[in-house]
Design an enzyme around this catalytic site. Structure first.
Site, PDB file in Angstrom:
ATOM      1  N   ARG A  54       0.849  -1.207   0.000  1.00 16.88           N
ATOM      2  CA  ARG A  54       0.000   0.000   0.000  1.00 16.88           C
ATOM      3  C   ARG A  54       0.879   1.250   0.000  1.00 16.88           C
ATOM      4  NH1 ARG A  54      -1.794   1.698   4.540  1.00 16.88           N
ATOM      5  NH2 ARG A  54      -2.419  -0.333   5.336  1.00 16.88           N
TER       6      ARG A  54
ATOM      7  N   TYR B 237     -16.100  17.032 -15.784  1.00 13.42           N
ATOM      8  CA  TYR B 237     -16.557  15.654 -15.646  1.00 13.42           C
ATOM      9  C   TYR B 237     -17.562  15.535 -14.488  1.00 13.42           C
ATOM     10  CZ  TYR B 237     -16.488  10.766 -14.288  1.00 13.42           C
ATOM     11  OH  TYR B 237     -16.868   9.510 -13.914  1.00 13.42           O
TER      12      TYR B 237
ATOM     13  N   ASP C 235      -7.065  19.253 -14.331  1.00 12.51           N
ATOM     14  CA  ASP C 235      -7.361  17.912 -14.840  1.00 12.51           C
ATOM     15  C   ASP C 235      -6.986  17.917 -16.321  1.00 12.51           C
ATOM     16  OD1 ASP C 235      -8.541  15.653 -15.953  1.00 12.51           O
ATOM     17  OD2 ASP C 235     -10.287  15.702 -14.639  1.00 12.51           O
TER      18      ASP C 235
END
Ligand SMILES: Cc1ncc(COP(=O)(O)O)c(C=O)c1O
Length: 360
Positions: free
Chosen positions: A25, A77, A149
């Site tokens: 992780r 989005y 983005d």
């Protein structure tokens, strides 16, 4: 080839003495290789890779605390809008949505609580363009972080960090992976302290990608430049064909000189990509369904940026989480159809659209 380290843990030399990797992780060698590649693609010092694009956005918003404010693009989005308004607004973060194509519209929204400006350019699905350098200079003046983005453009076409942004985010699910076979996201940045904070959020919250997915995105990145050229070439031909089609009312593609953001797009992008949206003259549900169920090469599906062409209905699919009144206000109307132009033979794609439009 970079090995796929399909392992969750790593043998240590002594308690708390490890060889660079302790638990997957926190780190995995396949992910490390991908993160270095992602960083270099955006001329960044650091790259962080996440289990999805939304997870990457989520990590950025977790830099904030209740009471903080964000100025965000009103056209973007739908999943980003949903994350902001349905998850973080109830937790006390305030979002102001604004037309990012007009940088002056941002100014009145800044106050001492503003911590982040979030934009997407070109936007999904209306292809609206933010002048990254101008917005970045306003953010610098106000001492506020700017995140961009860059999913639609890709690092091959546009590099927001070079234009003054602090963070660039991608849904790697799209062009970076490029083959519609992986869900992944990433953040690239230069500030070491910000990188450490985001890394801490990443390992503490756990939205990390698996090694096989990292391998797939690494492989995708090797052909990004070749694919992007093909997407742009096909995109240009298809945009011109659709613009002159009698059944089409409007087309959104930044390569047209009369597109509102064309001059800025020309300045900050190296090409206009393969994404575009159209509005049919007959905007009824039936007409849309006839168009969208009659393409054979343009597959009816969510997502974008893969080598295969896709056709999508934002109002009922990717942007359904935005309330209808908001959608109508910004132009995501019922009759809007989004195309992700793939790299198939362009004459086949044109024929496919021609046949589908005859059925409208
Ligand atoms: C522009 C943009 N940003 C972010 C996302 C979210 O990425 P993901 O689906 O990988 O979580 C998408 C997905 O469609 C997108 O189009």
């Amino acid at each position: 080839m970079t090995p796929i380290y399909q392992t969750s843990t790593f043998v240590q030399e002594a308690p708390a003495t490890h060889k660079g990797y302790e638990y997957a992780r926190s780190q995995n060698p396949t992910r490390t290789a991908l993160e270095a590649c992602l960083a270099s693609s955006e001329n960044a010092k650091f790259g962080l890779s996440f289990s999805s694009g939304v997870a990457a956005t989520d990590a950025i918003i977790k830099l904030l605390v209740p009471g903080d404010e964000v100025i965000a693009a009103e056209d973007m989005y739908g999943g980003t809008y949903r994350l902001f308004t349905k998850i973080y607004e109830p937790m006390g973060i305030r979002f102001h949505f604004v037309n990012m194509a007009d940088p002056d519209a941002l100014r009145p929204l800044f106050n001492d609580k503003t911590k982040l400006v979030w934009t997407e350019t070109p936007t999904n699905p209306l292809m609206s363009i933010t002048d990254i350098a101008r917005v970045a200079s306003i953010c610098k003046e106000k001492n506020v972080m700017l995140a961009v983005d860059n999913t639609f453009a890709t690092p091959w076409v546009q590099n927001p960090l070079d234009l003054g942004a602090d963070l660039v985010m991608h849904s790697a699910t799209k062009y970076l992976g490029g083959h519609s076979d992986v869900i992944q996201g990433c953040i690239m940045l230069n500030d070491p302290q910000l990188r450490d904070r985001l890394y801490f959020i990443q390992k503490s919250c756990g939205a990390v990608p698996g090694p096989m997915d990292c391998f797939l995105v690494l492989r995708g990145l090797k052909t990004l430049h070749v694919r992007m050229k093909a997407h742009a070439e096909n995109g240009e031909k298809i945009a011109h064909y659709l613009r002159n089609h009698p059944k089409i009312e409007k087309i959104y593609w930044p390569g047209f000189e009369d597109h509102p953001g064309h001059d800025i797009a020309k300045k900050q992008m190296r090409g206009f990509g393969g994404m575009m949206s159209i509005v049919l003259k007959e905007g009824t549900k039936e007409a849309i369904a006839r168009m969208m169920t009659n393409t054979k090469l343009f597959a009816l599906a969510e997502s974008l940026g893969g080598v295969e062409s896709l056709i999508n209905h934002p109002a009922s699919m990717t942007h359904a989480s935005i309330p209808k009144a908001e959608r109508d206000k910004i132009g995501v109307v019922e009759g809007l159809i989004r195309l992700s132009v793939g790299i198939e033979d362009v004459d086949d794609l044109l024929e496919d659209l021609k046949i589908a439009l005859e059925k409208v």
